[in-house]
Design a protein around this motif. Structure first.
Motif, short mmCIF file in Angstrom:
data_model
loop_
_atom_site.label_atom_id
_atom_site.label_comp_id
_atom_site.label_asym_id
_atom_site.label_seq_id
_atom_site.Cartn_x
_atom_site.Cartn_y
_atom_site.Cartn_z
N ASP A 146 45.89 133.41 31.56
CA ASP A 146 45.75 132.29 30.62
C ASP A 146 46.48 131.02 31.08
O ASP A 146 47.40 131.06 31.90
N TRP A 147 46.07 129.89 30.52
CA TRP A 147 46.38 128.58 31.11
C TRP A 147 47.86 128.22 31.13
O TRP A 147 48.27 127.35 31.91
N HIS A 148 48.67 128.87 30.29
CA HIS A 148 50.10 128.51 30.26
C HIS A 148 50.79 128.78 31.59
O HIS A 148 51.87 128.28 31.85
N THR A 149 50.13 129.59 32.44
CA THR A 149 50.72 129.92 33.75
C THR A 149 50.20 129.00 34.85
O THR A 149 50.46 129.25 36.02
N VAL A 150 49.45 127.93 34.47
CA VAL A 150 48.81 127.12 35.51
C VAL A 150 49.83 126.48 36.47
O VAL A 150 49.60 126.41 37.68
N PHE A 151 50.95 126.00 35.94
CA PHE A 151 51.93 125.34 36.82
C PHE A 151 52.61 126.38 37.74
O PHE A 151 52.83 126.11 38.92
N ALA A 152 52.91 127.54 37.19
CA ALA A 152 53.52 128.59 38.01
C ALA A 152 52.56 129.00 39.12
O ALA A 152 52.94 129.10 40.29
N VAL A 193 55.61 123.88 32.17
CA VAL A 193 56.06 123.25 33.43
C VAL A 193 57.36 123.91 33.90
O VAL A 193 57.51 124.26 35.08
N LEU A 194 58.28 124.08 32.97
CA LEU A 194 59.57 124.68 33.32
C LEU A 194 59.39 126.11 33.84
O LEU A 194 60.05 126.54 34.79
N VAL A 206 71.34 140.47 33.07
CA VAL A 206 71.30 139.20 33.80
C VAL A 206 71.23 139.51 35.30
O VAL A 206 72.00 140.30 35.83
N PHE A 207 70.27 138.88 35.97
CA PHE A 207 70.00 139.16 37.38
C PHE A 207 70.49 138.00 38.26
O PHE A 207 70.91 138.20 39.40
N GLY A 208 70.43 136.80 37.71
CA GLY A 208 70.87 135.64 38.50
C GLY A 208 70.64 134.36 37.74
O GLY A 208 70.08 134.38 36.63
N SER A 209 71.09 133.26 38.32
CA SER A 209 70.84 131.97 37.67
C SER A 209 70.76 130.87 38.73
O SER A 209 71.28 131.03 39.84
N PHE A 210 70.09 129.80 38.39
CA PHE A 210 69.98 128.64 39.28
C PHE A 210 69.61 127.44 38.42
O PHE A 210 69.29 127.59 37.24
N ARG A 211 69.67 126.26 39.04
CA ARG A 211 69.36 125.05 38.28
C ARG A 211 68.03 124.46 38.75
O ARG A 211 67.68 124.53 39.93
N VAL A 212 67.33 123.89 37.78
CA VAL A 212 66.02 123.29 38.07
C VAL A 212 66.03 121.87 37.51
O VAL A 212 66.49 121.66 36.39
N SER A 213 65.56 120.90 38.27
CA SER A 213 65.47 119.56 37.68
C SER A 213 64.09 119.41 37.04
O SER A 213 63.07 119.80 37.63
N ALA A 214 64.12 118.90 35.83
CA ALA A 214 62.87 118.73 35.08
C ALA A 214 63.06 117.67 34.02
O ALA A 214 64.13 117.60 33.39
#
Ligand code: NHF
Length: 450
Positions: free
Chosen positions: A129-135, A103-104, A50-58
């Motif tokens: 590939d397209w799954h990385t489009v949002f990133a 998206v997440l 484990v390197f770190g953690s944070f919260r994301v609103s989605a």
């Protein structure tokens, strides 16, 4: 160079050829002296510390993201977990689940980049590939880093625009239905796909990105796909074949193998099954053996079993998963490998076969056409046989022709194949060309120079 790679599959997480390709590219780039970092979803595997953690609103709530870090063969891999990113189905759960996961992944990538940017500022982002489009869209938006998008296989999907709004990328979604591949190519500074022929076959799509599109061939890792590592390496090839056929309950004969997904859209096992039915009327059929390995569509599986039941002396269908070492033994023992794909962006099977001296008989499409040199077009340098896709009669004819080839020609095909796989399609070559793509110093696809 500092290179950030984005992808949904990274070894040991593997669904198809994508994992092998992205991992080999990342490791090859590191070997060339680059600093390579990968962002990938954790998919519930919990790999690394484990390197770190944070919260994301989605999606109207909050997701707690856990970042894990590992070093793997010279590459630093960050895997992002939490919420759907920990879902073990790499491309799921379901279509909507996959879109939400994508998206997440995008939002979590920004969170991670925010934490890393001080220590690691990428010179280039390479998304796959397209799954990385949002990133890709978000990293570009917030950090303005030069980017490259690679199409390993066009999916031609449509995504409702609200997913882009949810990703805080509404500006990229002016229509109700968005093609994410189109969007990713639009955002990227350079676009690549994995073979030259696939690029031209799909020019209707790629032409929209004229001026920044090119191809970079994948490679093959011949250090694993190597006859020297076979358990039966000291036996003559005919003896290996006899043993393999015996293991499947078949008597000796010319051995043809198919290995791949049973699907109705790409891999073309239906063309092979039809070709076997056509061949059954030919006197040559008596001496032909077919090992068909794979699973997938239930109708195709049932058809394959029916063919096996009709021709029990000639056909074996294997639906259980085989280990890589076993597959290597098979490639190194059979005479021919059939790759009857309708289309193939690159394709690994024909090169794995060539590394191990099995002669490929493949569709003249995409990467198969670019890697296999056909016997009728260039007998001196030939590595296999090429046939038109979806043509069971042409495939049947090619298999009869293959069966009748004399020993000298076969030996030559094998030697040429090994040489071509080892020398012309290395990951080192691929990575060298990607470096040119990153720097913009690469040749482009030009329709009037084809
Ligand atoms: O080899 C890795 C793979 C290709 O042809 C293959 C495909 C998906 O369909 O680039 O991606």
């Amino acid at each position: 160079m500092r290179i950030l790679i984005l992808g949904f599959e990274y070894l040991p997480v593997k669904v198809g050829g994508l994992a092998e390709a992205i991992t080999s590219i990342a490791e090859g780039l590191a070997e060339l002296g680059n600093e390579v970092v990968v962002f990938t979803p954790d998919h519930g595997r919990n790999l690394g510390e484990v390197f770190g953690s944070f919260r994301v609103s989605a999606f109207g709530g909050e997701v707690s993201i856990t970042v894990r870090k590992r070093e793997q063969n010279g590459v630093v891999v960050y895997s992002l977990g939490g919420g759907l990113l920990s879902e073990s189905d790499v491309y799921g759960p379901g279509w909507e689940g996959l879109l939400r996961k994508a998206v997440l992944f995008g939002k979590a990538s920004v969170g991670l980049m925010n934490g890393l940017i001080d220590a690691f500022t990428p010179d280039v982002i390479h998304a796959h590939d397209w799954h990385t489009v949002f990133a890709l869209g978000l990293l570009k938006k917030y950090f303005g880093i030069r980017s490259v998008f690679t199409v390993h296989r066009l999916n031609k999907a449509r995504i409702p625009d609200h997913y882009f709004s949810e990703a805080n990328l509404a500006e990229l979604a002016p229509y109700p239905e968005i093609d994410p591949e189109h969007t990713a190519c639009y955002i990227a500074d350079m676009v690549t796909t994995v073979s030259r022929s696939y690029l031209w076959e799909e020019w209707e799509f790629f032409k929209h990105f004229e001026g920044k599109v090119t191809h970079v061939f994948n490679g093959i890792d011949c250090s694993f796909w190597n006859e020297e590592l076979m358990e039966t390496k000291d036996l003559p090839r005919e003896e290996r074949r006899r043993r393999v056929l015996e293991r499947f309950g078949l008597s000796d004969g010319k051995a043809f193998m198919f290995i791949g997904r049973f699907d109705k859209a790409q891999k073309g096992v239906d063309t092979l099954l039809r070709a076997i039915e056509v061949l059954s009327a030919d006197p040559a059929f008596k001496e032909m053996r077919f090992i068909i390995i794979g699973k997938g569509d239930p109708e195709l599986e049932a058809w394959a079993r029916a063919v096996q039941n009709r021709f029990p002396e000639n056909v074996r269908v294997v639906t259980e998963l085989l280990g890589r070492e076993t597959v290597r033994e098979l490639y190194g023992s059979v005479d021919f490998v059939i790759i009857p794909s309708y289309f193939e962006p690159f394709g690994l099977v024909q090169l794995e076969a060539m590394c191990l001296g099995a002669v490929p008989i493949g569709s003249a499409v995409g990467g198969i056409k670019d890697t296999v040199i056909g016997l009728n077009s260039d007998p001196e340098n030939a590595t296999g046989l090429l046939v038109p896709p979806r043509d069971a009669f042409a495939l049947a004819r090619a298999m009869v022709l293959a069966k009748e080839l004399d020993e000298g020609t076969l030996r030559k095909l094998r030697e040429n194949g090994k040489r071509r796989a080892r020398n012309d399609f290395t990951w080192e070559n691929a990575c060298g060309r990607y470096m040119k793509v990153y720097g913009g110093t690469v040749d482009r696809a030009v329709p009037f120079l084809r």
